[in-house]
Structures are given as C-alpha cells and as structure tokens.
Design an enzyme around this catalytic site. Structure first.
Site, short mmCIF file in Angstrom:
data_model
loop_
_atom_site.label_atom_id
_atom_site.label_comp_id
_atom_site.label_asym_id
_atom_site.label_seq_id
_atom_site.Cartn_x
_atom_site.Cartn_y
_atom_site.Cartn_z
N ASP A 12 -24.36 -51.51 28.24
CA ASP A 12 -23.48 -50.60 27.47
C ASP A 12 -23.93 -49.13 27.41
O ASP A 12 -23.89 -48.52 26.34
CB ASP A 12 -23.30 -51.12 26.03
CG ASP A 12 -22.59 -52.47 25.96
OD1 ASP A 12 -22.28 -53.04 27.03
OD2 ASP A 12 -22.36 -52.96 24.84
N ASP A 50 -18.82 -52.35 27.20
CA ASP A 50 -18.05 -52.72 26.02
C ASP A 50 -16.62 -52.25 26.29
O ASP A 50 -16.41 -51.10 26.67
CB ASP A 50 -18.67 -51.99 24.81
CG ASP A 50 -18.56 -52.74 23.51
OD1 ASP A 50 -18.67 -53.98 23.50
OD2 ASP A 50 -18.35 -52.08 22.46
N HIS A 52 -12.90 -52.71 24.69
CA HIS A 52 -12.02 -53.25 23.65
C HIS A 52 -10.58 -52.79 23.83
O HIS A 52 -10.33 -51.62 24.14
CB HIS A 52 -12.48 -52.77 22.27
CG HIS A 52 -13.87 -53.19 21.91
ND1 HIS A 52 -14.31 -54.50 21.98
CD2 HIS A 52 -14.94 -52.47 21.46
CE1 HIS A 52 -15.58 -54.55 21.59
NE2 HIS A 52 -15.98 -53.35 21.28
N HIS A 56 -8.75 -53.36 18.13
CA HIS A 56 -9.68 -54.51 18.17
C HIS A 56 -10.12 -54.88 16.76
O HIS A 56 -10.30 -54.01 15.90
CB HIS A 56 -10.91 -54.16 19.02
CG HIS A 56 -11.77 -55.33 19.33
ND1 HIS A 56 -12.98 -55.55 18.71
CD2 HIS A 56 -11.58 -56.37 20.17
CE1 HIS A 56 -13.50 -56.67 19.18
NE2 HIS A 56 -12.67 -57.19 20.07
N HIS A 85 -14.12 -47.63 19.07
CA HIS A 85 -15.01 -47.21 20.17
C HIS A 85 -14.68 -48.00 21.43
O HIS A 85 -14.12 -49.09 21.37
CB HIS A 85 -16.47 -47.44 19.77
CG HIS A 85 -16.81 -48.90 19.62
ND1 HIS A 85 -16.51 -49.61 18.49
CD2 HIS A 85 -17.37 -49.78 20.48
CE1 HIS A 85 -16.89 -50.87 18.65
NE2 HIS A 85 -17.40 -51.00 19.85
N LYS A 110 -16.79 -56.80 28.35
CA LYS A 110 -16.84 -57.76 27.24
C LYS A 110 -16.20 -57.16 26.00
O LYS A 110 -16.10 -55.94 25.87
CB LYS A 110 -18.30 -58.15 26.95
CG LYS A 110 -19.16 -56.95 26.62
CD LYS A 110 -20.61 -57.32 26.53
CE LYS A 110 -21.44 -56.13 26.12
NZ LYS A 110 -21.08 -55.57 24.81
N CYS A 155 -26.03 -55.22 21.00
CA CYS A 155 -25.72 -55.83 22.30
C CYS A 155 -26.95 -56.18 23.12
O CYS A 155 -26.97 -57.20 23.82
CB CYS A 155 -24.75 -54.94 23.07
SG CYS A 155 -23.13 -54.91 22.25
C1 VGL Z 1 -22.33 -52.37 20.45
C2 VGL Z 1 -21.58 -52.24 18.31
C3 VGL Z 1 -20.28 -52.46 18.72
C4 VGL Z 1 -23.51 -52.31 21.39
C5 VGL Z 1 -21.06 -52.61 20.90
O1 VGL Z 1 -23.31 -52.01 22.59
O2 VGL Z 1 -24.64 -52.54 20.92
N1 VGL Z 1 -22.58 -52.20 19.16
N2 VGL Z 1 -20.02 -52.64 20.03
ZN ZN Z 2 -17.99 -52.79 20.64
#
Ligand code: VGL
Ligand code: ZN
Length: 202
Positions: A12, A50, A52, A56, A85, A110, A155
């Site tokens: 990510d 990430d 979404h 979401h 995000h 994901k 993550c």
């Molecule tokens: C993440 C919060 C929400 C991450 C992703 O990549 O750690 N954290 N979505």
């Molecule tokens: Zn996320």
C-alpha cells in the site's frame, strides 16, 4: 539476487497514505527510497493496492455520528473507521509517484467489496475470504517473504500475521515501514508480529 523462492511484498505505498494524502501516515514517504532499493534484490516483486469503491463501509462518512479513527462493530468483527481514502481509480489510490512499479509481477488489489474491509494481502477482515495471493505464491514455489510498506500497524501487520500463520517465513524490513499509531498500535503490532514468528529487521 535472491532465489525464486523469495518474494518482496510491498504494501500500500499509495498517495493517500503519504504526505498530503487523505490518510497520510506520518513520514510515509520515507519508505519509498529503501523499498526501491530492495527491489534490486528480488526476482519476484508483488505490490498491494488498497482499492475501495466509493462509499466503502470502512469510511467514517458512511456512519452517521461517527468520526474517523473511531471503532465500530461490523458483522465480521471490530473495524476502525477511516477518512475516505484510496477510492478506485482516484488520484489517492495511485502508487506514490516515486515508487518503482515496473519490477512488480503482480498487483493485488484489496478492499474492493463495499461491505468488508481488507487490511491483509491474504484475507479480508473476516479472516476467511481469500485474496488469492497465497495460491499465487504457492504455485510459484515462494516460501520466504520480505515485507515493507504502509501502515505497520494495519495492512503490514495483518499481512505479516496471515503469512506467518500460513507457514511462510516472514521478515519485516522496519526501516521501510511506517505506522499510523493509534493508542500504541505500532508497539502492539510489533509485539504481535514477533509473537507470531515474524522477524523484525531494522
Ligand atoms: C490501511 C487503513 C485503511 C493500510 C488501509 O494500508 O494500512 N490502513 N486502509
Ligand atoms: Zn483502506
């Protein structure tokens, strides 16, 4: 160059988790140079993203009266609520502009189901719905994983724990990770990873 049995998994490293992004991780940009350098050593490089849909269920904006970083109970368990995000196709979902992406052989997206979040690169937050990454790695004979990216306490941690539980040898490159850190969550994540047999390497 490391053998084919070793893969680098970059978690990510996207604009929204870096400076100026919707869910900026403190000092998040700092992971880019060491990750780019790590890619030189690996024949197999995998990126996660990430990804979404709009509205979401992990977005606080979908929960009237709730603010980002508060917790709610979903039918799959506890869930932290986030600012909107990494919306599919949006600028914030793009990889950091300086991240090398050409060496990557696979991008795992994901969190694309509206009703469930997915921190881990292996399973969604119900800890049961697979992303397919494990099958990919096993078919390719990968047994050892080196992980880096954002965020250490979400993550990255969830990915490392799932990988260790599934029998992979996992090393975390801590100099190439940064965390969000909600109420000591980075220290808790480091303890949980160490407990699960993840090697923490600075
Ligand atoms: C993440 C919060 C929400 C991450 C992703 O990549 O750690 N954290 N979505
Ligand atoms: Zn996320």
């Amino acid at each position: 160059m490391r053998p084919e049995s070793d893969a680098l998994i970059v978690i990510d490293v996207q604009r929204d988790f870096c400076a100026g992004g919707a869910l900026a991780v403190p000092d998040g940009d700092a992971v880019v140079p060491p990750i780019n350098a790590l890619m030189e050593d690996f024949a197999t490089v995998i990126l996660t993203q990430d990804w979404h849909p709009p509205r979401h269920s992990s977005f606080a904006s979908e929960h009237p009266g709730k603010a980002p970083f508060e917790r709610v109970e979903m039918d799959y368990g506890p869930q932290v609520l986030w600012p909107d995000h990494c919306v599919q196709g949006g600028d914030g979902a793009a990889f950091h502009p300086d991240l090398r992406t050409d060496p990557a052989q696979l991008v795992i997206r994901k969190g694309f189901r509206r009703a469930i979040d997915s921190y881990s690169a292996f399973f969604e937050n119900d800890h049961a719905t697979p992303t397919g990454l494990e099958g990919y790695l096993r078919e390719r004979g990968v047994t050892r994983l080196v992980m880096a990216g954002l965020a250490t306490d979400f993550c990255v941690q969830f990915s490392a724990l799932d990988a260790a539980r599934r029998g992979f040898t996992v090393t975390l490159r801590e100099h190439a990770c940064r965390g969000i850190d909600i109420d000591g969550s980075v220290d808790a994540a480091r303890a949980a990873m160490r407990e699960a047999g993840v090697r923490l390497e600075t």
